[in-house]
Design a protein around this motif. Structure first.
Motif, short mmCIF file in Angstrom:
data_model
loop_
_atom_site.label_atom_id
_atom_site.label_comp_id
_atom_site.label_asym_id
_atom_site.label_seq_id
_atom_site.Cartn_x
_atom_site.Cartn_y
_atom_site.Cartn_z
N LEU A 147 4.54 12.93 -11.12
CA LEU A 147 5.28 12.67 -9.63
C LEU A 147 4.66 11.65 -8.90
N MET A 148 3.36 11.89 -8.91
CA MET A 148 2.35 11.06 -8.12
C MET A 148 2.74 9.49 -8.64
N ALA A 149 2.81 9.27 -9.79
CA ALA A 149 3.08 7.93 -10.31
C ALA A 149 4.61 7.45 -9.84
N ALA A 150 5.33 8.44 -9.64
CA ALA A 150 6.68 8.15 -9.37
C ALA A 150 6.68 7.64 -8.02
N ASP A 151 5.90 8.32 -7.06
CA ASP A 151 5.67 8.03 -5.62
C ASP A 151 5.49 6.44 -5.53
N ILE A 152 4.32 6.19 -6.26
CA ILE A 152 3.68 4.84 -6.06
C ILE A 152 4.44 3.84 -6.49
N ALA A 168 2.70 18.88 -14.30
CA ALA A 168 3.28 17.28 -14.17
C ALA A 168 3.07 16.65 -12.88
N TYR A 169 2.24 17.33 -12.18
CA TYR A 169 2.12 16.71 -10.80
C TYR A 169 1.74 15.29 -10.77
N PRO A 170 0.86 14.73 -11.93
CA PRO A 170 0.55 13.40 -11.78
C PRO A 170 1.75 12.30 -12.11
N HIS A 173 -1.54 -1.11 -4.02
CA HIS A 173 -2.72 -0.92 -3.72
C HIS A 173 -2.68 0.70 -3.20
N VAL A 174 -3.27 1.46 -3.78
CA VAL A 174 -3.67 2.92 -3.26
C VAL A 174 -4.84 3.44 -3.09
N PRO A 175 -4.84 3.74 -1.71
CA PRO A 175 -6.12 4.29 -1.12
C PRO A 175 -6.25 5.77 -1.28
N VAL A 176 -7.24 6.19 -2.12
CA VAL A 176 -7.47 7.51 -2.50
C VAL A 176 -8.87 7.82 -2.59
N GLY A 177 -9.02 9.33 -2.50
CA GLY A 177 -10.58 9.72 -2.58
C GLY A 177 -10.73 9.50 -4.17
N ASP A 214 -11.68 11.90 -6.54
CA ASP A 214 -10.80 12.87 -7.20
C ASP A 214 -9.47 12.53 -7.55
N GLN A 215 -8.81 11.22 -7.03
CA GLN A 215 -7.58 11.07 -7.55
C GLN A 215 -7.63 9.78 -8.52
N LYS A 216 -8.81 9.30 -8.48
CA LYS A 216 -8.86 8.11 -9.54
C LYS A 216 -8.38 8.37 -10.99
N VAL A 241 0.94 -1.12 0.09
CA VAL A 241 0.09 0.17 0.05
C VAL A 241 0.85 1.14 -0.11
N PHE A 242 0.51 2.20 -0.85
CA PHE A 242 1.08 3.27 -0.71
C PHE A 242 -0.01 4.52 -0.77
N SER A 243 0.23 5.53 0.03
CA SER A 243 -0.66 6.64 0.00
C SER A 243 0.04 7.80 0.43
N GLY A 244 -0.60 9.24 0.18
CA GLY A 244 -0.08 10.45 0.69
C GLY A 244 -0.83 11.58 0.76
N MET A 245 -0.57 12.49 1.19
CA MET A 245 -1.22 13.66 1.64
C MET A 245 -0.56 14.96 1.76
N GLN A 246 -0.90 15.87 1.10
CA GLN A 246 -0.08 17.33 0.89
C GLN A 246 -0.01 17.94 2.30
N PRO A 247 0.99 18.35 2.80
CA PRO A 247 0.90 19.30 3.93
C PRO A 247 0.81 20.70 3.79
N VAL A 277 4.03 12.19 3.33
CA VAL A 277 3.81 13.58 3.35
C VAL A 277 4.23 14.13 2.19
N VAL A 278 3.46 14.48 1.18
CA VAL A 278 3.93 14.72 -0.27
C VAL A 278 4.41 16.39 -0.46
N ASP A 279 5.50 16.69 0.07
CA ASP A 279 5.88 18.11 0.28
C ASP A 279 6.38 18.63 -1.19
N LEU A 280 6.73 17.51 -1.87
CA LEU A 280 7.08 17.90 -3.28
C LEU A 280 5.75 18.31 -4.18
N HIS A 281 4.80 17.78 -4.07
CA HIS A 281 3.65 18.03 -4.20
C HIS A 281 3.13 19.51 -3.83
N ALA A 282 3.39 19.74 -2.64
CA ALA A 282 2.70 20.99 -2.06
C ALA A 282 3.10 22.34 -2.70
N1 TRP Z 1 -2.28 13.68 -5.20
C1 TRP Z 1 -2.78 13.17 -3.81
C2 TRP Z 1 -3.74 14.04 -3.29
O1 TRP Z 1 -3.87 15.38 -3.58
C3 TRP Z 1 -1.67 13.21 -2.89
C4 TRP Z 1 -0.78 12.00 -3.40
C5 TRP Z 1 0.65 12.43 -3.97
C6 TRP Z 1 -0.82 10.73 -3.21
N2 TRP Z 1 1.38 11.27 -4.32
C7 TRP Z 1 0.44 10.07 -4.08
C8 TRP Z 1 -1.77 9.70 -3.04
C9 TRP Z 1 0.56 8.89 -4.26
C10 TRP Z 1 -1.80 8.43 -3.20
C11 TRP Z 1 -0.33 7.92 -3.78
O2 TRP Z 1 -4.75 13.61 -2.65
#
Ligand code: TRP
Length: 345
Positions: free
Chosen positions: A133-138, A129-131, A145-149, A151-153, A8-14, A43-48
């Motif tokens: 980076l999100m693909a790279a995170d995972i 390019a945000y998405p 498995h990625v639990p997300v809302g 809006d992230q589908k 499982v990988f997931s993240g939230m922006q700070p 904690v996805v600070d690069l996304h922030a």
């Molecule tokens: N984009 C997600 C959001 O705003 C945060 C996020 C970044 C994320 N990288 C991720 C969520 C990787 C799941 C997996 O909610």
């Protein structure tokens, strides 16, 4: 895809204090998943920084969100908990993915359109390019498995497209280097259900959100008992008493939301809540809701306060998480380097 171990990988922006919607909609689920899965929470600070951030506030928010994760029950001894910017492979793999993903794919992302608004020419390149980076995170961790809302589908679908295109484009090199037929898994979204969708306390048709101008629209995980009581008492309702069955909530978004919150906080079905409170007026129900909310949130708030008093402790936890994350990330990135043709470092 049995070749990949479940992870499982997931993240939230700070970018804000977490609120009840983040807690019931995401955190509770993340915490539970620690019992069944190998979990990495970031904690996805690069996304922030895809949106302007005040550096001092960002530094404080990274710690605060990390404290919230821990206070809610993410256990740094069982799960990897870290902030993204400490593991440089995120940015490195995102660059490779920028060269795999197509402009057309990213042009379709609805979140970019919403966030960039009318002045798209002036949006950061990073926001576009945000998405990737999100693909790279995972994929750096071969997350499956990625639990997300909800809006992230779309971003998850893009992640799968990137994984698949990388696997195809480099198929020969992947095989030559002994990595088998596919290098990256195609991660599955685990959409956090509508059952726990928490709506604004001021308008039952809008999601509870950090960006709502009224603080009365949300309950923050930093709110004390008095603030919680005040916000619940001021929450919008309608003049009817509560129904005794779920069908009676149709067309009553505020009633539906408060019943849903109560049910989620007690971890019981809404039918059980209605069986208990059917026919009651809102002032009775709201008093009960305040009690339940304070009961459930006070330990979290207290723990957050305790943790926040010792920033050095949070930093140490994040550093240790980053060390564990780096071990996995470095292995993946080393393989990617060879596959792409850079050779090992
Ligand atoms: N984009 C997600 C959001 O705003 C945060 C996020 C970044 C994320 N990288 C991720 C969520 C990787 C799941 C997996 O909610």
């Amino acid at each position: 895809m049995t070749q990949f171990k479940d992870r499982v990988f997931s993240g939230m922006q700070p970018t804000h204090t977490l609120h009840l919607g983040n807690y019931l909609g995401a955190m509770v689920n993340w915490v539970r998943m620690q019992d069944t899965h190998d979990c990495i929470y970031c904690v996805v600070d690069l996304h922030a920084i895809t949106m302007p951030q005040d550096p001092k506030a960002l530094a404080a928010n990274i710690r605060e969100v990390a404290a919230a994760y821990i206070a809610c029950g993410i256990d740094p001894a069982r799960s990897i908990l870290f902030n993204q910017s400490r593991v440089h492979e995120h940015a490195e793999l995102a660059w490779v993915f920028n060269c795999v993903a197509r402009m057309g794919w990213l042009n379709r992302m609805t979140q970019f359109k919403e966030k960039a608004g009318k002045d798209r020419e002036n949006a950061a390149v990073g926001l576009f390019a945000y998405p990737t980076l999100m693909a790279a995170d995972i994929l750096l961790y071969k997350g499956t498995h990625v639990p997300v809302g909800e809006d992230q589908k779309q971003h998850l679908e893009l992640t799968r497209d990137i994984a698949q295109k990388f696997n195809n484009d480099f198929a020969a090199s992947i095989a030559e280097h002994g990595f088998g037929e596919t290098f990256f898994p195609l991660p599955e979204p685990m959409i956090q259900g509508p059952a726990t969708r928490v709506m604004s306390l001021r308008d039952g048709t809008k999601k509870m959100s950090k960006s709502d101008p009224s603080d009365y629209a949300r309950i923050n995980l930093t709110d004390d008992a008095d603030a919680i009581a005040q916000k619940v008492r001021k929450a919008k309702t309608d003049p009817e008493p509560l129904p005794s069955e779920a069908a009676g909530l149709a067309g009553r978004p505020e009633a539906d939301n408060l019943v849903g919150i109560y049910a989620a906080l007690r971890d019981v079905p809404r039918e059980a809540v209605l069986a208990e409170f059917g026919g009651a007026n809102f002032s009775t129900f709201k008093s009960a809701l305040v009690d339940v909310a304070v009961d459930r949130l006070a330990p979290i708030t207290g723990e957050m306060r305790r943790l926040s008093a010792d920033p050095g402790h949070i930093d140490a936890i994040l550093a240790e998480g980053a060390r564990k994350a780096s071990e996995i990330a470095a292995g993946t990135m080393d393989a990617v380097r060879r596959i792409v043709g850079f050779g090992p470092r």
